[in-house]
Write an enzyme that holds these catalytic residues in place. Structure first.
Site, PDB file in Angstrom:
ATOM      1  CB  ALA A 105      -0.975   0.042   1.031  1.00 48.40           C
ATOM      2  N   GLY A 106       2.241   0.891   0.042  1.00 43.28           N
ATOM      3  CA  GLY A 106       3.118   2.241  -0.138  1.00 43.28           C
ATOM      4  C   GLY A 106       3.312   2.752   1.352  1.00 43.28           C
ATOM      5  CG  LEU A 107       0.802   2.550   3.952  1.00 41.57           C
ATOM      6  CD1 LEU A 107      -0.577   2.174   5.001  1.00 41.57           C
ATOM      7  CD2 LEU A 107       0.883   4.180   3.995  1.00 41.57           C
ATOM      8  CG  ASP A 140      10.286   3.917   2.500  1.00 40.36           C
ATOM      9  OD1 ASP A 140      10.117   4.951   2.378  1.00 40.36           O
ATOM     10  OD2 ASP A 140      10.466   2.895   1.495  1.00 40.36           O
TER      11      ASP A 140
HETATM   12  C1  GLA Z   1       9.769   4.044  -2.049  1.00 45.14           C
HETATM   13  C2  GLA Z   1      11.244   3.818  -1.607  1.00 45.14           C
HETATM   14  C3  GLA Z   1      11.735   5.382  -0.841  1.00 45.14           C
HETATM   15  C4  GLA Z   1      11.173   6.397  -1.905  1.00 45.14           C
HETATM   16  C5  GLA Z   1       9.882   6.500  -2.170  1.00 45.14           C
HETATM   17  C6  GLA Z   1       9.562   7.589  -3.077  1.00 45.14           C
HETATM   18  O1  GLA Z   1       8.930   4.122  -1.042  1.00 45.14           O
HETATM   19  O2  GLA Z   1      11.694   3.017  -0.685  1.00 45.14           O
HETATM   20  O3  GLA Z   1      13.206   5.269  -0.556  1.00 45.14           O
HETATM   21  O4  GLA Z   1      12.238   6.646  -2.694  1.00 45.14           O
HETATM   22  O5  GLA Z   1       9.707   5.208  -2.791  1.00 45.14           O
HETATM   23  O6  GLA Z   1       9.564   8.580  -2.551  1.00 45.14           O
END
Ligand code: GLA
Length: 404
Positions: free
Chosen positions: A130-132, A179
């Site tokens: 989910a991009g979290l 992250d």
């Molecule tokens: C993913 C990567 C991060 C960052 C984002 C985009 O979450 O793990 O390091 O580059 O994409 O901002």
């Protein structure tokens, strides 16, 4: 639901010595800027991974993922990328610690102890894909546990860097530092402005007044995410190399102006410059334009936040979204749709895709009194348009990785 401790005892017939909790993250603004030496503004959230840990003596790492009901065992002597993806976020970190200990001879005893192996049990309430940053949360939990158990004395930033390298080497994604940094350094109610060029950072209280953060999850998990991610990184590096032909002192996007991007990367303007023309292409130009704009936008957005001007901040989130969608090309129709659904709603002051892209969530700043109505509306619109159920999360900002 059983606690992770109970599950550990049931599975391995002994109690764990250590429990670690590590959160997922949001990012308010500053996307795809971390590996481009820009700024990011993430925070740790109230969704986390937990691990339970206990040492062994037989040289094995025995791992169980509660949510998937899967167990895997590997030898500490032969760590290499594993076919089961969640395993890589554990053993990839162990491999980093092995390298670190091997390079510092005083730590031979610790290396021998680490190589005796351990049990690890894992569970998480961070939605996967989910991009979290569920995977970064796991890697951060593991490095935190190893640092604690083997008394490695690593700083939080060293831990974040090792977790990042684990992802590079074992998951094959050349991710930036954001992250793991956010998961490990998070503090309740604080966002962090990280300068990814020199890794200095500052906490700012997030005062959202009568607004709150809501995530809308597309439930799309794009198969291209990791390969396209690595491609974006290469395209940006290519852009820097082209600019360096004229400006050898340029080290990163922090030294690059929009004028330089236009002059040296925009293909149509390069007709008089043969070297640039042969290397440049529209994609490289678009990527670099976005990055330079976004680096500037984050700095302005932080000023908005400090001035309490949430509306101006929210406008920059929208601008980031369209930059990511049209120039950086990491959005997808569903993410664009979710932003379009709210863009003219007076109660939504900012909305954009968040994280690596190609699926996952949008992050929205919504008036608290309207949150339920807006969730209901967007859920219905999304269902009609895609035939998919929209998941939404009202997140709060919490403490980073810690021992429970
Ligand atoms: C993913 C990567 C991060 C960052 C984002 C985009 O979450 O793990 O390091 O580059 O994409 O901002």
């Amino acid at each position: 639901m059983q606690s992770i401790q109970e599950k550990f005892i049931q599975l391995f017939d002994r109690a764990p010595s250590l429990l670690v909790q590590s959160p997922g993250r949001i990012n308010l603004i500053g996307e795809h800027t971390d590996y481009n030496h820009g700024f990011v503004l993430p925070a740790a959230i109230d969704k986390s991974a937990q691990i339970a840990f206990e040492h062994r003596l037989d040289g094995k790492i025995v791992m169980h993922a509660i949510d998937l009901n899967e167990t895997e065992t590997v030898s500490t002597q032969t760590l290499q990328p594993h076919a089961t993806s969640w395993v890589n976020y554990i053993i990839g970190v162990v491999a980093q610690v092995q390298q670190y200990l091997a390079s510092t001879k005083i730590n031979n005893d610790k290396l021998a102890q680490l190589n005796q192996g351990f049990f690890i049990c894992l569970q998480a309430d961070i939605p996967i894909g989910a991009g979290l940053s569920s995977s970064a949360a796991v890697a951060s939990a593991v490095i935190f546990a190893l640092n604690e158990w083997y008394a490695l004395g690593l700083s939080k930033m060293q831990m974040a860097l090792m977790a990042q390298k684990a992802e590079h080497e074992f998951a094959g994604v050349k991710c930036g530092i954001m992250d793991m940094f956010a998961s490990i350094h998070g503090e309740a109610n604080q966002v962090m402005l990280l300068d990814c060029q020199n890794l200095t950072f500052k906490y700012y209280p997030l005062q959202l007044q009568e607004y709150q953060i809501v995530l809308f999850d597309t439930s799309i998990k794009h198969a291209l995410a990791s390969s396209e991610y690595n491609t974006r990184r290469l395209e940006c590096e290519q852009g820097i190399q082209i600019i360096q032909q004229t400006y050898p002192n340029v080290q990163s996007f922090r030294d690059v102006t929009l004028e330089q991007v236009e002059a040296y990367l925009a293909p149509q303007k390069n007709s008089s410059n043969e070297i640039n023309l042969s290397l440049a292409n529209t994609k490289v130009y678009q990527r670099c334009k976005y990055v330079v704009q976004e680096i500037e936008r984050v700095q302005l957005a932080v000023k908005d936040l400090l001035n309490g001007d949430l509306k101006a901040f929210g406008q920059k989130m929208f601008a980031t979204h369209w930059g990511l969608s049209e120039l950086y090309e990491v959005s997808c129709p569903e993410l664009d749709m979710l932003v379009n659904f709210v863009k003219n709603n007076e109660h939504v002051i900012g909305s954009r895709m968040m994280g690596g892209g190609f699926g996952g969530c949008t992050i929205n700043i919504i008036k608290s009194s309207e949150v339920q109505n807006i969730i209901a509306q967007v859920t219905q619109q999304y269902q009609i348009a895609t035939n998919k159920k929209l998941h939404s999360y009202q997140v709060t900002i919490q403490q980073g990785t810690h021992i429970i």
